[in-house]
Design a protein around this motif. Structure first.
Motif, PDB file in Angstrom:
ATOM      1  N   THR A   1       0.868  -1.128  -0.073  1.00 51.24           N
ATOM      2  CA  THR A   1      -0.029   0.042   0.000  1.00 51.24           C
ATOM      3  C   THR A   1       0.930   1.263  -0.089  1.00 51.24           C
ATOM      4  O   THR A   1       1.903   1.508   0.914  1.00 51.24           O
ATOM      5  CB  THR A   1      -0.934   0.040   1.137  1.00 51.24           C
ATOM      6  OG1 THR A   1      -1.695  -1.130   1.270  1.00 51.24           O
ATOM      7  CG2 THR A   1      -1.891   1.290   1.255  1.00 51.24           C
ATOM      8  N   ILE A   2       0.744   2.243  -0.904  1.00 48.87           N
ATOM      9  CA  ILE A   2       1.380   3.306  -1.192  1.00 48.87           C
ATOM     10  C   ILE A   2       0.702   4.428  -0.924  1.00 48.87           C
ATOM     11  O   ILE A   2      -0.408   4.496  -1.556  1.00 48.87           O
ATOM     12  CB  ILE A   2       2.035   3.306  -2.525  1.00 48.87           C
ATOM     13  CG1 ILE A   2       3.173   2.054  -2.939  1.00 48.87           C
ATOM     14  CG2 ILE A   2       2.854   4.640  -2.837  1.00 48.87           C
ATOM     15  CD1 ILE A   2       3.438   1.993  -4.443  1.00 48.87           C
ATOM     16  N   THR A   3       1.034   5.513  -0.323  1.00 51.92           N
ATOM     17  CA  THR A   3       0.075   6.694   0.248  1.00 51.92           C
ATOM     18  C   THR A   3       0.753   7.757  -0.525  1.00 51.92           C
ATOM     19  O   THR A   3       2.020   7.973  -1.048  1.00 51.92           O
ATOM     20  CB  THR A   3       0.152   6.779   1.689  1.00 51.92           C
ATOM     21  OG1 THR A   3       1.610   7.145   1.892  1.00 51.92           O
ATOM     22  CG2 THR A   3      -0.234   5.635   2.530  1.00 51.92           C
ATOM     23  N   VAL A   4      -0.132   8.477  -1.150  1.00 51.05           N
ATOM     24  CA  VAL A   4       0.215   9.830  -1.733  1.00 51.05           C
ATOM     25  C   VAL A   4      -0.630  11.125  -0.999  1.00 51.05           C
ATOM     26  O   VAL A   4      -1.887  11.239  -0.844  1.00 51.05           O
ATOM     27  CB  VAL A   4      -0.321   9.861  -3.171  1.00 51.05           C
ATOM     28  CG1 VAL A   4       0.149  10.976  -4.088  1.00 51.05           C
ATOM     29  CG2 VAL A   4       0.270   8.747  -4.127  1.00 51.05           C
ATOM     30  N   CYS A   5       0.143  12.274  -0.706  1.00 54.18           N
ATOM     31  CA  CYS A   5      -0.497  13.436  -0.244  1.00 54.18           C
ATOM     32  C   CYS A   5       0.573  14.390  -0.026  1.00 54.18           C
ATOM     33  O   CYS A   5       1.730  14.105  -0.619  1.00 54.18           O
ATOM     34  CB  CYS A   5      -0.840  13.199   1.305  1.00 54.18           C
ATOM     35  SG  CYS A   5       0.284  12.784   2.398  1.00 54.18           S
ATOM     36  N   HIS A   6      -0.032  15.607   0.047  1.00 54.36           N
ATOM     37  CA  HIS A   6       1.166  16.746  -0.248  1.00 54.36           C
ATOM     38  C   HIS A   6       2.236  16.873   1.044  1.00 54.36           C
ATOM     39  O   HIS A   6       3.266  17.420   0.621  1.00 54.36           O
ATOM     40  CB  HIS A   6       0.350  18.003  -0.099  1.00 54.36           C
ATOM     41  CG  HIS A   6      -0.231  18.141  -1.269  1.00 54.36           C
ATOM     42  ND1 HIS A   6       0.122  18.153  -2.629  1.00 54.36           N
ATOM     43  CD2 HIS A   6      -1.682  18.559  -1.392  1.00 54.36           C
ATOM     44  CE1 HIS A   6      -1.094  18.292  -3.569  1.00 54.36           C
ATOM     45  NE2 HIS A   6      -1.989  18.473  -2.962  1.00 54.36           N
ATOM     46  N   SER A   7       1.942  16.017   2.010  1.00 54.85           N
ATOM     47  CA  SER A   7       2.990  16.263   3.020  1.00 54.85           C
ATOM     48  C   SER A   7       2.951  14.828   4.137  1.00 54.85           C
ATOM     49  O   SER A   7       1.705  14.513   4.487  1.00 54.85           O
ATOM     50  CB  SER A   7       3.098  17.442   3.889  1.00 54.85           C
ATOM     51  OG  SER A   7       4.035  17.403   5.089  1.00 54.85           O
ATOM     52  N   GLY A   8       3.822  14.346   4.182  1.00 57.07           N
ATOM     53  CA  GLY A   8       3.909  13.115   5.162  1.00 57.07           C
ATOM     54  C   GLY A   8       3.804  11.664   4.319  1.00 57.07           C
ATOM     55  O   GLY A   8       3.713  10.723   5.403  1.00 57.07           O
ATOM     56  N   CYS A   9       3.706  11.606   3.302  1.00 52.68           N
ATOM     57  CA  CYS A   9       3.276  10.493   2.528  1.00 52.68           C
ATOM     58  C   CYS A   9       4.424   9.703   1.777  1.00 52.68           C
ATOM     59  O   CYS A   9       5.433  10.464   1.801  1.00 52.68           O
ATOM     60  CB  CYS A   9       2.064  10.213   1.754  1.00 52.68           C
ATOM     61  SG  CYS A   9       0.686  10.842   2.702  1.00 52.68           S
ATOM     62  N   ASP A  10       4.287   8.599   1.275  1.00 51.28           N
ATOM     63  CA  ASP A  10       5.391   7.922   0.437  1.00 51.28           C
ATOM     64  C   ASP A  10       5.514   8.827  -0.706  1.00 51.28           C
ATOM     65  O   ASP A  10       6.850   8.875  -1.063  1.00 51.28           O
ATOM     66  CB  ASP A  10       4.969   6.780  -0.098  1.00 51.28           C
ATOM     67  CG  ASP A  10       4.569   5.641   1.148  1.00 51.28           C
ATOM     68  OD1 ASP A  10       5.509   5.959   2.053  1.00 51.28           O
ATOM     69  OD2 ASP A  10       3.657   4.892   1.020  1.00 51.28           O
ATOM     70  N   TYR A  11       4.667   9.529  -1.349  1.00 54.55           N
ATOM     71  CA  TYR A  11       4.926  10.242  -2.452  1.00 54.55           C
ATOM     72  C   TYR A  11       3.833  11.482  -2.572  1.00 54.55           C
ATOM     73  O   TYR A  11       2.965  11.355  -1.725  1.00 54.55           O
ATOM     74  CB  TYR A  11       4.641   9.277  -3.966  1.00 54.55           C
ATOM     75  CG  TYR A  11       5.698   8.589  -4.061  1.00 54.55           C
ATOM     76  CD1 TYR A  11       6.748   8.741  -4.793  1.00 54.55           C
ATOM     77  CD2 TYR A  11       5.336   7.131  -3.641  1.00 54.55           C
ATOM     78  CE1 TYR A  11       7.687   7.615  -5.078  1.00 54.55           C
ATOM     79  CE2 TYR A  11       6.238   6.025  -3.864  1.00 54.55           C
ATOM     80  CZ  TYR A  11       7.233   6.276  -4.424  1.00 54.55           C
ATOM     81  OH  TYR A  11       8.395   5.461  -4.747  1.00 54.55           O
ATOM     82  N   ALA A  12       4.229  12.477  -3.095  1.00 52.28           N
ATOM     83  CA  ALA A  12       3.355  13.785  -3.383  1.00 52.28           C
ATOM     84  C   ALA A  12       2.835  13.882  -4.660  1.00 52.28           C
ATOM     85  O   ALA A  12       1.967  14.781  -4.938  1.00 52.28           O
ATOM     86  CB  ALA A  12       4.389  14.967  -3.021  1.00 52.28           C
ATOM     87  N   SER A  13       3.174  12.940  -5.815  1.00 53.61           N
ATOM     88  CA  SER A  13       2.453  12.927  -6.880  1.00 53.61           C
ATOM     89  C   SER A  13       1.966  11.564  -7.242  1.00 53.61           C
ATOM     90  O   SER A  13       2.563  10.536  -6.745  1.00 53.61           O
ATOM     91  CB  SER A  13       3.630  13.053  -8.116  1.00 53.61           C
ATOM     92  OG  SER A  13       3.397  12.705  -9.247  1.00 53.61           O
ATOM     93  N   ILE A  14       0.602  11.572  -7.870  1.00 51.59           N
ATOM     94  CA  ILE A  14       0.162  10.179  -8.086  1.00 51.59           C
ATOM     95  C   ILE A  14       0.867   9.628  -9.160  1.00 51.59           C
ATOM     96  O   ILE A  14       1.175   8.556  -9.050  1.00 51.59           O
ATOM     97  CB  ILE A  14      -1.417  10.644  -8.377  1.00 51.59           C
ATOM     98  CG1 ILE A  14      -2.059  11.190  -7.523  1.00 51.59           C
ATOM     99  CG2 ILE A  14      -2.005   8.993  -8.779  1.00 51.59           C
ATOM    100  CD1 ILE A  14      -3.531  11.851  -8.146  1.00 51.59           C
ATOM    101  N   GLN A  15       1.361  10.125 -10.293  1.00 53.22           N
ATOM    102  CA  GLN A  15       2.114   9.567 -11.202  1.00 53.22           C
ATOM    103  C   GLN A  15       3.501   8.907 -10.888  1.00 53.22           C
ATOM    104  O   GLN A  15       3.818   7.922 -11.089  1.00 53.22           O
ATOM    105  CB  GLN A  15       2.594  10.502 -12.414  1.00 53.22           C
ATOM    106  CG  GLN A  15       3.334   9.946 -13.677  1.00 53.22           C
ATOM    107  CD  GLN A  15       2.150   9.128 -14.381  1.00 53.22           C
ATOM    108  OE1 GLN A  15       1.190   9.402 -14.713  1.00 53.22           O
ATOM    109  NE2 GLN A  15       2.595   7.944 -14.345  1.00 53.22           N
TER     110      GLN A  15
END
Length: 565
Positions: free
Chosen positions: A35-49
């Motif tokens: 499970t990979i997380t995406v958000c603007h701060s504090g997640c695995d990535y800041a970009s969905i792509q």
């Protein structure tokens, strides 16, 4: 020396075992979904792509609330889930270029996103699907060229999405065998549009406030059922599209309710509620359509209109009430069969010009009227009959007037004295699914499902359509209502007329009553590959089919006829 060789052999075995163990562990780790997380701060990535590029097939990508200014191309089999952290679904904003989200490989799940601001080129969309067997649910799309665009795409499930303020809401181009269900498509130029797309199921959608509600161009064998199609210009528009089934839809407050044109042949329009449109059902240059059991009310102009060589259509069991111009309007269209309809309180019940049609049944029906069984040809009920023919009388308790109802150069020679509901018709014909247009794959097994006829049917035998050159047949059948069942006699094998099998005694099926069936087939019977099939005689559905290998299917209906002799 022997001891040294044994030690070397043992070491090699230990090394091989260690390599195998590492390989198995690696494979096991590779098969587990991450499970990979995406958000603007504090997640695995800041970009969905970026998350999609880094993921392995089978991984889950959770995208948190926020606006992501990017065009996402998903080219791996992933599960993408939008997570509402309290500020709404995650928004994918394409910035006016390209598509917001593109699914370019099979088997993707996309759930809970807001796609917006696509480019304006033909292929640009909020969500673009150029692959197959994807699941798209609970997405919101707005302010795009196409809301969802399916291109050469098959086997997708598109359910519970909302599409607004786009050029086309859901657009299928050369895309077949998709399910479009339970979506809200509103305030678009086009609602749900099909071009060269076949065998799709479009059911339970709200399609409103658009110029084009549900449009078909060169698209065949689609099922359009139980949709609400309101406040559009052209509500349901078929152009050069045949063998489609339009059933159980609510079509209200449109300029044109259901419009068939340009060789839209062989369609079935049944059990629709078509109310308060300018024109309810309008057919132009189209043939061999079946229009049955519709409520057609309160039109500004015509209830049913046939024009411009719309020949050989069958119009039966419709309730045509309170239309401001003509109940049925026919111009330059002939050989249509029109009987057992109610034409009530229309400004003019009928208009016909340059047309020669058949206004009563071509066969004598057995029917029950006022508690007595009769047999005769049956026409239509005309609410203005007594006003036109005040001296008319009844033909010997038959429920038929003794003076034909004049229709320009035609006539209804067997006009009904009361509305159709008072005539309980027993057909001597069949419940016939017809042969399958695409019978393969075919296999023998056990079919379970339901049958719901539209007329009283007398039944004694069951005929099975075989695949060409095979011995397709039924070995056993049972039809039940609750605990009461009628079963067939034992099958005699390949002797005599072995495509037919007889029931233990004659019985009747009644209109609008649902019966359960079990049919055990042998060899290769023809199959209708759909979970529900509307015939001229009613519905037949598949609950479950189990083939000889124990595999279960839910869209295999046997091609059969229930016969009265």
């Amino acid at each position: 020396m022997k001891i040294q060789k044994r030690d070397e052999l043992g070491n090699r075995r230990a090394l091989i075992f260690a390599v195998l163990l590492v390989t198995l562990v690696s494979v096991g780790i590779g098969c587990a979904s991450a499970t990979i997380t995406v958000c603007h701060s504090g997640c695995d990535y800041a970009s969905i792509q970026a998350a999609a590029d880094a993921a392995d097939s089978g991984d889950i990508i959770e995208v948190h609330s926020g606006t992501y200014y990017e065009s996402v191309n998903v080219n791996k089999t992933l599960i993408l889930k939008g997570v509402d952290n309290g500020s709404g679904k995650p928004v994918v904003d394409a910035g006016g270029n390209d598509s917001a989200i593109t699914l370019s490989i099979d088997g993707i799940t996309l759930e809970g996103f807001n796609a917006t601001n696509s480019g304006s080129l033909n292929g640009d969309a909020g969500i673009k699907i150029i692959s197959s067997n994807n699941t798209l649910t609970d997405n919101t799309i707005s302010n795009t060229n196409n809301g969802m665009y399916l291109y050469f795409s098959r086997g997708n499930n598109v359910t519970g999405n909302m599409i607004t303020n786009s050029n086309d809401g859901i657009y299928l181009s050369s895309s077949c065998n998709n399910i479009i269900e339970g979506n809200t498509v509103t305030k678009n130029a086009g609602g749900i549009d099909l071009s060269s797309s076949h065998n799709n199921i479009i059911t339970g959608n709200d399609i409103t406030n658009s110029k084009w509600g549900c449009d078909f161009y060169n698209s065949n064998s689609n099922t359009i059922s139980n949709n609400t199609v309101n406040n559009n210009n052209y509500s349901m528009y078929l152009y050069s599209s045949g063998d489609n089934s339009l059933t159980g839809n609510t079509v209200r407050d449109n300029n044109y309710g259901i419009y068939l044109t340009s060789s839209s042949n062989g369609n079935t329009i049944s059990c629709n509620y078509v109310d308060n449109n300018d024109n309810a059902i309008y057919i132009s240059y189209s043939r061999n359509n079946t229009i049955t059991s519709n409520d057609i009310t309160n039109s500004k102009y015509h209830g049913i209109c046939l024009t411009s060589a719309s020949n050989s259509n069958n119009i039966t069991n419709n309730y045509v009430y309170n239309n401001s111009d003509d109940g049925i309007h026919i111009y330059s269209s002939s050989n249509n069969e029109i009987y057992l309809n109610d034409f009530i309180n229309n400004t003019d019940n009928v208009y016909s010009s340059g047309s020669t049609n058949i206004w009563y049944s071509k066969e004598r029906f057995t029917y029950t009227y006022n508690g007595r069984v009769r047999k005769n040809y049956l026409g239509n009920y005309w609410s203005d009959y007594k006003q036109k023919y005040p001296d008319a009388g009844e033909i010997a308790g038959s429920g038929l007037w003794n003076i034909p109802y004049s229709i320009e150069e035609d006539k209804d020679a067997y006009p009904l004295m009361k509305p159709v509901v008072n005539y309980y018709v027993t057909t001597t014909g069949t419940f016939d699914t017809g042969p399958s247009k695409k019978p393969y794959p075919a296999s023998f097994g056990i079919h379970n499902g339901t049958i719901k006829p539209t007329k009283i049917l007398q039944v004694i035998t069951l005929y099975t359509y075989p695949c060409t050159g095979t011995g397709g047949h039924t070995e056993y059948a049972k039809i039940c209502k609750g605990s009461r069942c009628i079963e067939t006699e034992p099958w005699d094998g390949y002797t005599g007329d072995w495509h037919n099998i007889s029931f233990s005694k004659p019985f009747e099926l009644y209109p609008n009553v649902e019966y359960n069936y079990t049919i055990k087939t042998g060899s290769y019977p023809q199959i209708h590959h759909t979970n529900a099939l509307l015939t001229a005689d009613g519905w037949i559905n598949c609950t479950e089919f189990e083939d000889a290998n124990g595999d279960i299917q839910y869209d295999w209906i046997p091609a059969i006829k229930l016969l009265s002799d």
